[in-house]
Design an enzyme around this catalytic site. Structure first.
Site, PDB file in Angstrom:
ATOM      1  CE1 TYR A  21      -3.547  -2.643   0.636  1.00 21.34           C
ATOM      2  CE2 TYR A  21      -2.487  -3.085   2.737  1.00 21.34           C
ATOM      3  CZ  TYR A  21      -3.419  -3.415   1.772  1.00 21.34           C
ATOM      4  OH  TYR A  21      -4.218  -4.509   1.960  1.00 21.34           O
ATOM      5  CE1 TYR A 149      -8.943  -4.885   1.984  1.00 24.39           C
ATOM      6  CE2 TYR A 149      -8.872  -6.294   3.932  1.00 24.39           C
ATOM      7  CZ  TYR A 149      -8.306  -5.851   2.753  1.00 24.39           C
ATOM      8  OH  TYR A 149      -7.105  -6.371   2.333  1.00 24.39           O
ATOM      9  CG  ASP A 243     -14.141 -11.373   6.333  1.00 23.03           C
ATOM     10  OD1 ASP A 243     -13.395 -11.868   7.206  1.00 23.03           O
ATOM     11  OD2 ASP A 243     -13.719 -10.707   5.363  1.00 23.03           O
ATOM     12  CE  LYS A 272      -5.999  -8.400   9.209  1.00 22.46           C
ATOM     13  NZ  LYS A 272      -7.145  -8.314   8.301  1.00 22.46           N
TER      14      LYS A 272
END
Ligand code: PLP
Length: 425
Positions: A21, A149, A243, A272
């Site tokens: 990014y 996202y 999610d 994560k």
């Protein structure tokens, strides 16, 4: 740090690295980290920073937890990795059983991958093939939500927020899905319901990040929204995908966000914090109903997916050790204490003229600014204040380790308060 103080490995390596990014021409250089422990990062020049991010929300037990380290060491000696096609092993199967026990009935089959984006890809593939295996070839679309996202791969980019995500850049190259507003008020609820009434026959499912849209801006919605999505999915015969890659493993105050809504998805994605921030691993967990649509004498009904490093034994050993810590240590109580401290510590910032909103849920605290003119400058001032906090968009957020010492959390909050209060960022 000034350029010449950089360690030799950085001087010689930086010309060969491509960072995430980042506009490589103009972005500030990354900080060289040489050590981590608890909630502290040590930089090459000896400075230490209190970590407010937990390395993209992964290191929920803090860095270098000895219990996870011991489990990974032991697994490394025994067997670091074997392929998961035709072979299996205890760490992976034990983890699958334990994940299903924690998720409870209705989430029954675990498929491993090695990153969150791929776990979402697998969830979408599962949902599409669930219908294909039943002869329904027209169900090619998903309903997803603004502010969402779900990852950076081509399949997942297509269900991200169309403005925040990369839809414009890759316009025409992404699959078309139906991205609507979350049903937070009556008008948006009516719009969603009308959309489902008209288009349900062409839809495979609905995908949402439950309670918190993370990378889209730390946007919160109440549990009733998830109950409503469950009701709509059932009424229109659609699969519901949660999610929980960000929200899973305690971050919102319960082990999984769906617990607060009292409803379960048909498919859930986890990653994560799954290994306590130590090794890459992700899981897509499906209900028995979804799995049964693949159970057949027809080989073409099998789920055709299999990442090379799926079920990596080191990563599974780390995830098992992480689950041990959730069982043995008071993680959810720690999250509740962090939530109270974040509420108290961030509330005064709401009075600043450049602060639009302060949002707190579990161990997530977000300050939404009306803009950040100089993001690198803001990041630098935070580092100079002794904390690692990485603003994105117009959001400054804290997602500390659940084990952060109360004193360190106060130092973190004071530093953020000082930096944000000193000048318009
Ligand atoms: C981070 C994230 C992903 C993508 O995970 P990667 O491991 O970065 O591919 C997907 N969904 C959510 C909700 C996330 O927070």
């Amino acid at each position: 740090m000034s350029t010449d103080e950089r360690p030799e490995w950085m001087k010689s390596g930086m010309p060969h690295i491509w960072l995430p990014y980042a506009q490589m021409k103009t972005a500030a250089e990354p900080l060289p980290v040489v050590g981590s422990a608890g909630s502290t990062l040590t930089l090459a020049d000896g400075r230490t920073l209190i970590d407010g991010v937990s390395s993209w929300w992964t290191a929920c037990h803090g860095y270098n937890h000895p219990h996870i380290a011991a489990a990974v060491h032991a697994q490394l000696e025994a067997m670091p990795h074997v392929m998961f096609g035709g072979l299996t092993h205890e760490p992976a199967l034990r983890l699958a059983r334990r994940l299903c026990e924690r998720l409870g009935p209705g989430l029954d089959r675990v498929f491993y991958t090695d990153s969150g984006s791929v776990a979402v890809e697998v969830a979408m593939k599962m949902a599409l093939q669930y219908w294909l295996n039943q002869g329904e070839r027209q169900r090619s679309r998903f309903v997803a939500f603004r502010g969402g996202y779900h990852g950076d791969t081509f399949g997942t980019m297509a269900v991200c927020d169309p403005d925040e995500g990369m839809h414009r850049m890759f316009g025409g190259m992404l699959a078309q899905h139906d991205i609507l507003a979350l049903p937070l008020d009556e008008a948006d609820d009516a719009a969603l319901e009308a959309h489902l009434r008209t288009h349900a026959h062409a839809l495979a499912g609905i995908i949402v990040e439950p309670l918190v849209q993370g990378a889209g801006g730390m946007l919160l919605h109440p549990p009733r929204v998830l109950a409503r999505l469950r009701e709509l999915a059932d009424r229109h015969g659609l699969l519901l995908i949660f999610d929980e890659i960000f929200t899973g493993f305690g971050r919102t105050g319960t082990m999984f966000a769906f617990e607060q809504a009292g409803v379960k998805p048909d498919i859930i994605t986890l990653s994560k914090a799954l290994t306590g921030g130590t090794l890459p691993l992700a899981a897509t967990v499906a209900s028995a109903r979804v799995f049964d649509a693949f159970w057949s004498d027809d080989p073409t009904h099998a789920l055709m997916h299999g990442p090379t490093f799926m079920g990596n034994a080191l990563a599974c050993a780390a995830a098992n050790a992480s689950l041990d810590l959730f069982e043995q240590e008071p993680r959810l109580a720690q999250v509740a204490a962090i939530e109270a401290a974040l509420r108290a510590g961030l509330a005064p910032l709401a009075a600043l003229p450049w602060v639009r909103a302060v949002r707190v849920l579990g161990a997530i605290g977000a300050v939404e600014l009306d803009g950040i003119a100089d993001r690198d400058g803001l990041r630098r001032r935070l580092v100079e204040a002794g904390v690692w906090v990485r603003p994105f968009g117009n959001i400054v957020y804290l997602t500390p380790a659940f084990t952060i010492a109360p004193q360190a959390l106060q130092t973190l909050l004071a530093a953020v308060g000082e930096v944000l209060g000193a000048q318009r960022p």
